[in-house]
Design an enzyme around this catalytic site. Structure first.
Site, PDB file in Angstrom:
ATOM      1  N   LEU A  33       0.827  -1.211   0.000  1.00  0.00           N
ATOM      2  CA  LEU A  33       0.000   0.000   0.000  1.00  0.00           C
ATOM      3  C   LEU A  33       0.861   1.261   0.000  1.00  0.00           C
ATOM      4  CD1 LEU A  33      -2.980  -1.041   2.326  1.00  0.00           C
ATOM      5  CD2 LEU A  33      -2.887  -1.059  -0.176  1.00  0.00           C
ATOM      6  N   ALA A  80       4.017  -6.482  -7.931  1.00  0.00           N
ATOM      7  CA  ALA A  80       4.472  -5.390  -7.062  1.00  0.00           C
ATOM      8  C   ALA A  80       5.708  -4.718  -7.637  1.00  0.00           C
ATOM      9  CB  ALA A  80       4.786  -5.931  -5.670  1.00  0.00           C
ATOM     10  N   ALA A  81       5.645  -3.412  -7.739  1.00  0.00           N
ATOM     11  CA  ALA A  81       6.787  -2.643  -8.235  1.00  0.00           C
ATOM     12  C   ALA A  81       6.512  -1.164  -8.037  1.00  0.00           C
ATOM     13  CB  ALA A  81       7.012  -2.912  -9.725  1.00  0.00           C
ATOM     14  N   THR A 132       7.958  -5.336 -18.177  1.00  0.00           N
ATOM     15  CA  THR A 132       7.596  -4.250 -19.096  1.00  0.00           C
ATOM     16  C   THR A 132       8.393  -4.309 -20.392  1.00  0.00           C
ATOM     17  OG1 THR A 132       7.720  -1.850 -19.344  1.00  0.00           O
ATOM     18  CG2 THR A 132       9.255  -2.811 -17.809  1.00  0.00           C
ATOM     19  N   ASP A 133       7.843  -3.691 -21.432  1.00  0.00           N
ATOM     20  CA  ASP A 133       8.585  -3.590 -22.697  1.00  0.00           C
ATOM     21  C   ASP A 133       9.739  -2.598 -22.591  1.00  0.00           C
ATOM     22  OD1 ASP A 133       7.103  -1.217 -22.597  1.00  0.00           O
ATOM     23  OD2 ASP A 133       6.194  -1.455 -24.577  1.00  0.00           O
ATOM     24  N   GLU A 134       9.726  -1.753 -21.535  1.00  0.00           N
ATOM     25  CA  GLU A 134      10.743  -0.700 -21.444  1.00  0.00           C
ATOM     26  C   GLU A 134      12.145  -1.261 -21.246  1.00  0.00           C
ATOM     27  OE1 GLU A 134       9.862   2.749 -19.179  1.00  0.00           O
ATOM     28  OE2 GLU A 134       7.749   2.722 -19.719  1.00  0.00           O
ATOM     29  N   SER A 159      13.204   1.439 -15.829  1.00  0.00           N
ATOM     30  CA  SER A 159      13.367   0.271 -16.716  1.00  0.00           C
ATOM     31  C   SER A 159      14.615  -0.520 -16.350  1.00  0.00           C
ATOM     32  CB  SER A 159      13.359   0.697 -18.183  1.00  0.00           C
ATOM     33  OG  SER A 159      14.314   1.680 -18.446  1.00  0.00           O
ATOM     34  N   ALA A 160      15.651   0.183 -15.854  1.00  0.00           N
ATOM     35  CA  ALA A 160      16.861  -0.546 -15.430  1.00  0.00           C
ATOM     36  C   ALA A 160      16.549  -1.441 -14.232  1.00  0.00           C
ATOM     37  CB  ALA A 160      17.969   0.441 -15.086  1.00  0.00           C
ATOM     38  N   ASP A 289      10.348  18.379 -21.664  1.00  0.00           N
ATOM     39  CA  ASP A 289      10.386  16.947 -21.935  1.00  0.00           C
ATOM     40  C   ASP A 289      10.942  16.168 -20.734  1.00  0.00           C
ATOM     41  OD1 ASP A 289       9.981  14.671 -23.373  1.00  0.00           O
ATOM     42  OD2 ASP A 289      11.395  15.141 -24.973  1.00  0.00           O
TER      43      ASP A 289
HETATM   44  P1  NAD Z   1       1.058   0.465  -9.831  1.00  0.00           P
HETATM   45  O1  NAD Z   1       2.117   1.442  -9.485  1.00  0.00           O
HETATM   46  O2  NAD Z   1      -0.301   0.948 -10.183  1.00  0.00           O
HETATM   47  O3  NAD Z   1       0.861  -0.583  -8.634  1.00  0.00           O
HETATM   48  C1  NAD Z   1       1.940  -1.145  -7.956  1.00  0.00           C
HETATM   49  C2  NAD Z   1       1.391  -1.848  -6.712  1.00  0.00           C
HETATM   50  O4  NAD Z   1       2.502  -2.475  -6.042  1.00  0.00           O
HETATM   51  C3  NAD Z   1       0.751  -0.899  -5.715  1.00  0.00           C
HETATM   52  O5  NAD Z   1      -0.426  -1.465  -5.208  1.00  0.00           O
HETATM   53  C4  NAD Z   1       1.796  -0.776  -4.607  1.00  0.00           C
HETATM   54  O6  NAD Z   1       1.244  -0.511  -3.330  1.00  0.00           O
HETATM   55  C5  NAD Z   1       2.438  -2.142  -4.674  1.00  0.00           C
HETATM   56  N1  NAD Z   1       3.823  -2.151  -4.146  1.00  0.00           N
HETATM   57  C6  NAD Z   1       4.812  -1.259  -4.395  1.00  0.00           C
HETATM   58  N2  NAD Z   1       5.930  -1.624  -3.734  1.00  0.00           N
HETATM   59  C7  NAD Z   1       5.629  -2.772  -3.078  1.00  0.00           C
HETATM   60  C8  NAD Z   1       6.364  -3.649  -2.243  1.00  0.00           C
HETATM   61  N3  NAD Z   1       7.639  -3.404  -1.927  1.00  0.00           N
HETATM   62  N4  NAD Z   1       5.746  -4.749  -1.758  1.00  0.00           N
HETATM   63  C9  NAD Z   1       4.436  -5.001  -2.054  1.00  0.00           C
HETATM   64  N5  NAD Z   1       3.702  -4.204  -2.819  1.00  0.00           N
HETATM   65  C10 NAD Z   1       4.284  -3.107  -3.328  1.00  0.00           C
HETATM   66  O7  NAD Z   1       1.684  -0.408 -11.001  1.00  0.00           O
HETATM   67  P2  NAD Z   1       0.969  -1.091 -12.247  1.00  0.00           P
HETATM   68  O8  NAD Z   1       0.880  -0.095 -13.348  1.00  0.00           O
HETATM   69  O9  NAD Z   1      -0.223  -1.796 -11.785  1.00  0.00           O
HETATM   70  O10 NAD Z   1       2.090  -2.154 -12.657  1.00  0.00           O
HETATM   71  C11 NAD Z   1       2.101  -3.459 -12.102  1.00  0.00           C
HETATM   72  C12 NAD Z   1       3.273  -4.224 -12.678  1.00  0.00           C
HETATM   73  O11 NAD Z   1       3.166  -4.278 -14.089  1.00  0.00           O
HETATM   74  C13 NAD Z   1       4.627  -3.586 -12.395  1.00  0.00           C
HETATM   75  O12 NAD Z   1       5.541  -4.594 -12.138  1.00  0.00           O
HETATM   76  C14 NAD Z   1       4.964  -2.848 -13.686  1.00  0.00           C
HETATM   77  O13 NAD Z   1       6.365  -2.762 -13.850  1.00  0.00           O
HETATM   78  C15 NAD Z   1       4.344  -3.765 -14.701  1.00  0.00           C
HETATM   79  N6  NAD Z   1       3.915  -3.139 -15.960  1.00  0.00           N
HETATM   80  C16 NAD Z   1       3.118  -2.034 -15.947  1.00  0.00           C
HETATM   81  C17 NAD Z   1       2.657  -1.510 -17.152  1.00  0.00           C
HETATM   82  C18 NAD Z   1       1.754  -0.300 -17.198  1.00  0.00           C
HETATM   83  O14 NAD Z   1       1.499   0.234 -18.283  1.00  0.00           O
HETATM   84  N7  NAD Z   1       1.230   0.179 -16.085  1.00  0.00           N
HETATM   85  C19 NAD Z   1       3.028  -2.103 -18.362  1.00  0.00           C
HETATM   86  C20 NAD Z   1       3.865  -3.237 -18.326  1.00  0.00           C
HETATM   87  C21 NAD Z   1       4.279  -3.757 -17.119  1.00  0.00           C
HETATM   88  O1  DAU Z   2       5.670   0.606 -21.604  1.00  0.00           O
HETATM   89  C1  DAU Z   2       5.209   0.088 -20.400  1.00  0.00           C
HETATM   90  C2  DAU Z   2       5.314   1.136 -19.323  1.00  0.00           C
HETATM   91  O2  DAU Z   2       4.288   2.083 -19.578  1.00  0.00           O
HETATM   92  C3  DAU Z   2       5.191   0.571 -17.925  1.00  0.00           C
HETATM   93  O3  DAU Z   2       6.259  -0.301 -17.676  1.00  0.00           O
HETATM   94  C4  DAU Z   2       5.188   1.711 -16.887  1.00  0.00           C
HETATM   95  O4  DAU Z   2       4.982   1.179 -15.594  1.00  0.00           O
HETATM   96  C5  DAU Z   2       4.058   2.654 -17.232  1.00  0.00           C
HETATM   97  O5  DAU Z   2       4.057   3.744 -16.340  1.00  0.00           O
HETATM   98  C6  DAU Z   2       4.199   3.150 -18.669  1.00  0.00           C
HETATM   99  O6  DAU Z   2       5.354   4.014 -18.812  1.00  0.00           O
HETATM  100  P1  DAU Z   2       5.303   5.364 -19.682  1.00  0.00           P
HETATM  101  O7  DAU Z   2       6.371   6.253 -19.220  1.00  0.00           O
HETATM  102  O8  DAU Z   2       5.234   5.049 -21.132  1.00  0.00           O
HETATM  103  O9  DAU Z   2       3.819   5.882 -19.237  1.00  0.00           O
HETATM  104  P2  DAU Z   2       3.294   7.354 -18.857  1.00  0.00           P
HETATM  105  O10 DAU Z   2       1.820   7.248 -18.786  1.00  0.00           O
HETATM  106  O11 DAU Z   2       4.022   7.946 -17.712  1.00  0.00           O
HETATM  107  O12 DAU Z   2       3.663   8.185 -20.159  1.00  0.00           O
HETATM  108  C7  DAU Z   2       3.159   7.813 -21.444  1.00  0.00           C
HETATM  109  C8  DAU Z   2       3.765   8.782 -22.445  1.00  0.00           C
HETATM  110  O13 DAU Z   2       3.192  10.089 -22.236  1.00  0.00           O
HETATM  111  C9  DAU Z   2       5.260   8.956 -22.317  1.00  0.00           C
HETATM  112  O14 DAU Z   2       5.817   9.141 -23.607  1.00  0.00           O
HETATM  113  C10 DAU Z   2       5.409  10.246 -21.498  1.00  0.00           C
HETATM  114  C11 DAU Z   2       4.194  11.052 -21.930  1.00  0.00           C
HETATM  115  N1  DAU Z   2       3.638  11.962 -20.910  1.00  0.00           N
HETATM  116  C12 DAU Z   2       3.379  11.466 -19.673  1.00  0.00           C
HETATM  117  C13 DAU Z   2       2.852  12.263 -18.685  1.00  0.00           C
HETATM  118  C14 DAU Z   2       2.589  11.726 -17.298  1.00  0.00           C
HETATM  119  C15 DAU Z   2       3.333  13.280 -21.239  1.00  0.00           C
HETATM  120  O15 DAU Z   2       3.544  13.722 -22.389  1.00  0.00           O
HETATM  121  N2  DAU Z   2       2.804  14.077 -20.266  1.00  0.00           N
HETATM  122  C16 DAU Z   2       2.563  13.629 -18.996  1.00  0.00           C
HETATM  123  O16 DAU Z   2       2.119  14.442 -18.139  1.00  0.00           O
END
Ligand code: NAD
Ligand code: DAU
Length: 352
Positions: A33, A80-81, A132-134, A159-160, A289
């Protein structure tokens, strides 16, 4: 039963809700949380005996070890991340702690549990790591989409740290034989998305009459996947994925950020027009940016389709409409997440 980590977050929360809507297999949900974890997302499971929520971090070896020992866990799905790239730039420490050190502790505890299982349960056990694809870095406009064979070239602290966790998962399989699966997914969007990320931020800022911040020239490309399609992909991989393999998950929906924002504005113009009749797109504001901003992500999801028969159900056009409507219909959820520490982040990131 299965044990899910990060199940109070965006994707983990959707996964738990979908899992229990489709099966009666119980879920232990371990979540620390953090600011991104939200029990409101799981409100419909409040009295559901199939859902056991445990407030703990993935690095808490004692709690996780105890849960595994006391329950008949057949799989762990690790969501979790720390997940937000911008936060990883301003504060990378937490990303190393959770994504790298936390994943190490989780893997190690799970390895000991798995090692002591009887042969049949040992063979059936799975550890699925959600990534993630990153990790593959960035693409030029003409590069082929990321395949599972692409080399890792992560560019941000986020991503690292995810790349490091993927390597640990791989090593725990190669060295100790832990039966792991890894999924590398593109950008998700949909219900319960925390509004620090582009799509929910833009929907909510538009409705509040605030600027819609576009980083740089807005021509960065992401490959958008509706979150429920990501959940169905994870269920497929968990059920039939080949141990030790990685699967790329994507929506075949490459869009430039500016196009995404304009699409959202167009939908809002249709279904919730501004009182003054002006277009929501007039709120678009170009801002500084993101440092090291990756230009383009795109996923080649053919392996998952070929080997496991998975395909996304939503197009971007259908998914984004549902998403905008969801934010309009869920004012209370939105009101709760946009208070307190959320405001501090928005002030810090976007300033005046
Ligand atoms: P999010 O940030 O919405 O949720 C992360 C959850 O993990 C939260 O509920 C947080 O409380 C919990 N958490 C954080 N640190 C923790 C810890 N040490 N122990 C236990 N719980 C912990 O993230 P999300 O967007 O739901 O992403 C979930 C997973 O999917 C991540 O591993 C992320 O890298 C991966 N992912 C996300 C996306 C995307 O577009 N959001 C895309 C590809 C992969
Ligand atoms: O590709 C998968 C990843 O996608 C996941 O692993 C990450 O957890 C998730 O957060 C997401 O990463 P991005 O950096 O691509 O998502 P974000 O929504 O932060 O940004 C999407 C794009 O929009 C990116 O090119 C940055 C841009 N952006 C983002 C924000 C928050 C803006 O231009 N303005 C903004 O205010």
């Amino acid at each position: 039963m299965i044990l899910v980590t990060g199940g109070a977050g965006f994707i983990g929360g959707n996964f738990v809700l979908d899992w229990l809507a489709q099966s009666d297999e119980p879920v232990i949900n371990v979540d620390k949380l953090t600011y991104a974890g939200n029990l409101d997302t799981l409100a419909s499971l409040k009295d559901d005996p199939r859902h056991l929520f445990v407030h703990a971090g993935i690095g808490d070896r004692e709690v996780i070890g105890k849960l595994l020992a006391e329950h008949d866990v057949r799989a762990v799905v690790n969501f979790a991340a720390e997940s937000h790239v911008d936060r990883s730039i301003t504060g990378p420490g937490e990303f190393i702690q959770t994504n790298v050190v936390g994943t190490f502790n989780l893997l190690d505890v799970v390895r000991h549990y798995w090692g002591d299982l009887p042969a049949d349960k040992k063979a059936a056990f799975r550890f699925l790591h959600v990534s993630t694809d990153e990790v593959y870095g960035t693409l030029s406009a003409t590069d082929a989409p990321f395949a599972e064979t692409n080399r890792y070239e992560p560019n941000s602290p986020y991503s690292a740290s995810k790349a490091a966790s993927d390597h640990l998962v791989r090593a725990w399989h190669h060295t100790y034989g832990l039966p792991v699966l890894t999924t590398n997914c593109s950008n998700n969007y949909g219900p319960y998305h925390f509004p620090e990320k582009l799509i929910p931020l833009v929907i909510l800022n538009a409705l509040a009459g605030k600027p819609l911040p576009i980083y740089g020239d807005g021509q960065q490309i992401r490959d958008w996947l509706y979150v429920k399609d990501h959940c169905s992909a994870i269920r497929r991989v968990l059920a039939d994925g080949k141990v030790g393999e990685t699967y790329n998950v994507g929506g075949w929906n490459e869009k430039a950020n500016l196009d995404v924002v304009n699409t959202i504005c167009g939908i809002l113009d249709d279904i919730k027009p501004r009182a003054d009749g002006a277009a929501y797109a007039s709120q678009i504001t170009y801002v500084q940016d993101r440092p090291g901003h990756d230009r383009r992500y795109a996923i080649d999801a053919r392996k998952l389709e070929r080997e496991l028969g998975w395909k996304p159900a939503e197009t971007f056009e259908t998914g984004i409409r549902k998403t905008v409507q969801w934010y309009l219909d869920n004012e209370q959820w939105v009101g709760n997440v946009t208070s307190g520490s959320y405001r501090e982040w928005i002030n810090q990131q976007y300033g005046a």
